[in-house]
Design a protein around this motif. Structure first.
Motif, PDB file in Angstrom:
ATOM      1  N   ALA A 242       0.789  -1.197  -0.103  1.00 11.13           N
ATOM      2  CA  ALA A 242       0.079  -0.053   0.167  1.00 11.13           C
ATOM      3  C   ALA A 242       0.702   1.303   0.053  1.00 11.13           C
ATOM      4  N   VAL A 243       1.887   1.182   0.896  1.00 10.86           N
ATOM      5  CA  VAL A 243       2.744   2.250   0.641  1.00 10.86           C
ATOM      6  C   VAL A 243       3.592   2.536  -0.546  1.00 10.86           C
ATOM      7  N   PHE A 244       4.024   1.300  -1.109  1.00  8.12           N
ATOM      8  CA  PHE A 244       4.794   1.654  -2.441  1.00  8.12           C
ATOM      9  C   PHE A 244       3.965   2.033  -3.524  1.00  8.12           C
ATOM     10  N   GLU A 245       2.841   1.619  -3.764  1.00  6.62           N
ATOM     11  CA  GLU A 245       1.887   1.971  -4.492  1.00  6.62           C
ATOM     12  C   GLU A 245       1.724   3.409  -4.651  1.00  6.62           C
ATOM     13  N   ARG A 246       1.706   4.186  -3.497  1.00  6.39           N
ATOM     14  CA  ARG A 246       1.431   5.398  -3.463  1.00  6.39           C
ATOM     15  C   ARG A 246       2.759   6.012  -3.544  1.00  6.39           C
ATOM     16  N   LEU A 247       3.893   5.518  -3.398  1.00  6.04           N
ATOM     17  CA  LEU A 247       5.329   6.192  -3.603  1.00  6.04           C
ATOM     18  C   LEU A 247       5.682   6.220  -4.875  1.00  6.04           C
ATOM     19  N   ALA A 248       5.057   5.390  -5.752  1.00  4.49           N
ATOM     20  CA  ALA A 248       5.365   5.198  -7.199  1.00  4.49           C
ATOM     21  C   ALA A 248       5.070   6.628  -7.848  1.00  4.49           C
ATOM     22  N   GLY A 249       4.108   7.470  -7.321  1.00  2.00           N
ATOM     23  CA  GLY A 249       3.924   8.724  -7.845  1.00  2.00           C
ATOM     24  C   GLY A 249       4.669   9.851  -7.187  1.00  2.00           C
ATOM     25  N   SER A 250       5.931   9.520  -6.393  1.00  2.00           N
ATOM     26  CA  SER A 250       6.284  10.199  -5.711  1.00  2.00           C
ATOM     27  C   SER A 250       7.135  11.183  -6.777  1.00  2.00           C
ATOM     28  N   PRO A 251       7.418  12.719  -6.044  1.00  2.00           N
ATOM     29  CA  PRO A 251       8.123  13.582  -7.275  1.00  2.00           C
ATOM     30  C   PRO A 251       9.542  13.318  -7.288  1.00  2.00           C
ATOM     31  N   ASP A 252      10.241  12.511  -6.303  1.00  2.55           N
ATOM     32  CA  ASP A 252      11.411  12.175  -6.709  1.00  2.55           C
ATOM     33  C   ASP A 252      11.674  10.935  -7.525  1.00  2.55           C
ATOM     34  N   PRO A 253      12.166  11.161  -8.687  1.00  3.33           N
ATOM     35  CA  PRO A 253      12.281  10.056  -9.813  1.00  3.33           C
ATOM     36  C   PRO A 253      12.845   8.764  -9.321  1.00  3.33           C
ATOM     37  N   VAL A 254      13.852   8.784  -8.564  1.00  4.67           N
ATOM     38  CA  VAL A 254      14.512   7.493  -7.997  1.00  4.67           C
ATOM     39  C   VAL A 254      13.413   6.537  -7.080  1.00  4.67           C
ATOM     40  N   LEU A 255      13.151   7.624  -6.257  1.00  6.26           N
ATOM     41  CA  LEU A 255      12.160   6.782  -5.155  1.00  6.26           C
ATOM     42  C   LEU A 255      10.801   6.189  -5.819  1.00  6.26           C
ATOM     43  N   ALA A 256      10.369   6.989  -6.927  1.00  9.72           N
ATOM     44  CA  ALA A 256       9.271   6.626  -7.508  1.00  9.72           C
ATOM     45  C   ALA A 256       9.708   5.254  -8.617  1.00  9.72           C
ATOM     46  N   ALA A 257      10.715   5.130  -9.052  1.00 13.67           N
ATOM     47  CA  ALA A 257      11.177   4.084  -9.785  1.00 13.67           C
ATOM     48  C   ALA A 257      11.364   2.765  -8.869  1.00 13.67           C
ATOM     49  N   VAL A 258      12.111   2.944  -7.796  1.00 10.45           N
ATOM     50  CA  VAL A 258      12.014   1.806  -6.753  1.00 10.45           C
ATOM     51  C   VAL A 258      10.700   1.380  -6.478  1.00 10.45           C
TER      52      VAL A 258
ATOM     53  N   ALA B  98       7.972   1.485  -8.137  1.00  5.87           N
ATOM     54  CA  ALA B  98       7.105   0.922  -8.988  1.00  5.87           C
ATOM     55  C   ALA B  98       7.504  -0.538  -9.177  1.00  5.87           C
ATOM     56  N   LYS B  99       8.963  -0.516  -9.042  1.00  7.27           N
ATOM     57  CA  LYS B  99       9.479  -2.148  -9.296  1.00  7.27           C
ATOM     58  C   LYS B  99       8.962  -2.820  -7.887  1.00  7.27           C
ATOM     59  N   GLY B 100       9.142  -2.258  -6.963  1.00  9.95           N
ATOM     60  CA  GLY B 100       8.688  -2.981  -5.841  1.00  9.95           C
ATOM     61  C   GLY B 100       7.286  -3.360  -5.847  1.00  9.95           C
ATOM     62  N   VAL B 101       6.322  -2.823  -6.368  1.00  4.73           N
ATOM     63  CA  VAL B 101       4.804  -3.086  -6.253  1.00  4.73           C
ATOM     64  C   VAL B 101       4.754  -4.353  -7.048  1.00  4.73           C
ATOM     65  N   LYS B 102       5.446  -4.797  -7.934  1.00  7.72           N
ATOM     66  CA  LYS B 102       5.192  -6.010  -8.615  1.00  7.72           C
ATOM     67  C   LYS B 102       5.658  -7.124  -7.787  1.00  7.72           C
ATOM     68  N   GLU B 103       6.957  -6.688  -7.046  1.00 10.96           N
ATOM     69  CA  GLU B 103       7.204  -7.915  -6.249  1.00 10.96           C
ATOM     70  C   GLU B 103       6.387  -8.157  -4.709  1.00 10.96           C
ATOM     71  N   LEU B 104       6.144  -7.137  -4.322  1.00 11.68           N
ATOM     72  CA  LEU B 104       5.178  -6.980  -3.072  1.00 11.68           C
ATOM     73  C   LEU B 104       4.071  -7.532  -3.231  1.00 11.68           C
TER      74      LEU B 104
END
Length: 284
Positions: free
Chosen positions: A152-168, A170-176
């Motif tokens: 739930a946290v990573f789904e929301r962080l995928a829209g983070s303004p920081d491009p690196v955190l957003a990319a991490v 987005a990748k993590g959503v699939k794993e989690l």
């Protein structure tokens, strides 16, 4: 066993059908940061970004260490491999997040500095991650809660303004997504199994329950809180289990996030960090 487990397992997978989420971090040999700028956008609070990445990295590292302890000890070889893969997923997330911390906190430190050369009070992981594994049912109860919360946290962080955190993220959503599904399937299998497996699964949930308020306080939004709670209720209902809930104190500071840990973190870190501290700067 009822066929409700299949419905729960499939319903939790809805909306995450892009690719096969069952494989460990790195098995596809895709760099989640390929083409992503490491420059934070203007206006981003670098201190807050570093703190957030450090918390998420600590959660992942400590959880990965606990999952690694199941190697040679899981009930079946297939589950041993699955838990090792989940641990590798989290370890991969931790490495990327620690690297981001070093990029934005002004120190330029590498991932090893954060993982191996900090003392327990400096870690910011949630306390649930550091608890001993207990039996398999407890570990599945913990993985269910941790996976539902982190997803739930990573789904929301995928829209983070920081491009690196957003990319991490987005990748993590699939794993989690797979982590949550795996734990949900086992929760239903054990809860809806024999009297003994039901008893142990309920006991595992009872032992996890006191640590749920810390997760809810750290999830970042009421919507995420409701989503996590809905998942836990859906799975436990299908398993014929009771989800015990402990009310959090309004305005209470998250314990692990403030460096206040259980007595289990120190020995865990002693094992994790021992070699690196005995041979600092060593290379192989």
């Amino acid at each position: 066993m009822s066929n409700e487990s299949d419905h729960v397992y499939l319903s939790l997978a809805e909306g995450h059908e892009d690719g096969d989420a069952r494989w460990a971090f790195g098995t596809g040999f895709e760099d989640p940061l390929h083409g992503v700028s490491i420059e934070p956008p203007p206006g981003v609070d670098l201190g807050a970004l570093a703190a957030s990445c450090l918390e998420l990295a600590d959660d992942a590292l400590i959880s990965a260490q606990r999952l690694g302890e199941w190697c040679t000890r899981a009930p079946e070889l297939e589950e041993e491999l699955a838990l090792a893969n989940i641990g590798l997923d989290l370890l991969g997330q931790a490495r990327l997040l620690y690297s981001r911390v070093g990029q934005v906190d002004g120190t330029g430190r590498g991932e090893d500095a954060y993982a191996y050369f900090r003392d327990p009070a400096e870690f910011r992981n949630v306390r649930l991650a550091e608890l001993p594994n207990g039996d398999f049912a407890f570990s599945m109860a913990r993985l269910l809660a941790f996976g539902a919360w982190r997803l739930a946290v990573f789904e929301r962080l995928a829209g983070s303004p920081d491009p690196v955190l957003a990319a991490v993220a987005a990748k993590g959503v699939k794993e989690l997504t797979y982590h949550r599904q795996y734990a949900a399937e086992w929760t239903v299998r054990l809860g809806d199994g024999t009297d003994e497996s039901h008893r142990r699964m309920q006991r595992g949930l009872d032992e996890v329950a006191p640590y749920l308020p810390e997760l809810f306080d750290s999830c970042g939004s009421p919507e995420a809180h409701d989503e996590i709670l809905a998942v836990l209720r859906e799975v436990t209902a299908a398993a014929g289990l009771i989800l015990p809930l402990t009310e959090s104190t309004p305005g209470s500071a998250p314990l692990g996030r403030a460096g206040r840990h259980t007595g289990h973190l120190e020995p865990l870190l002693a094992q994790l960090q021992g070699l690196a501290r005995a041979h600092p700067e060593a290379t192989w």
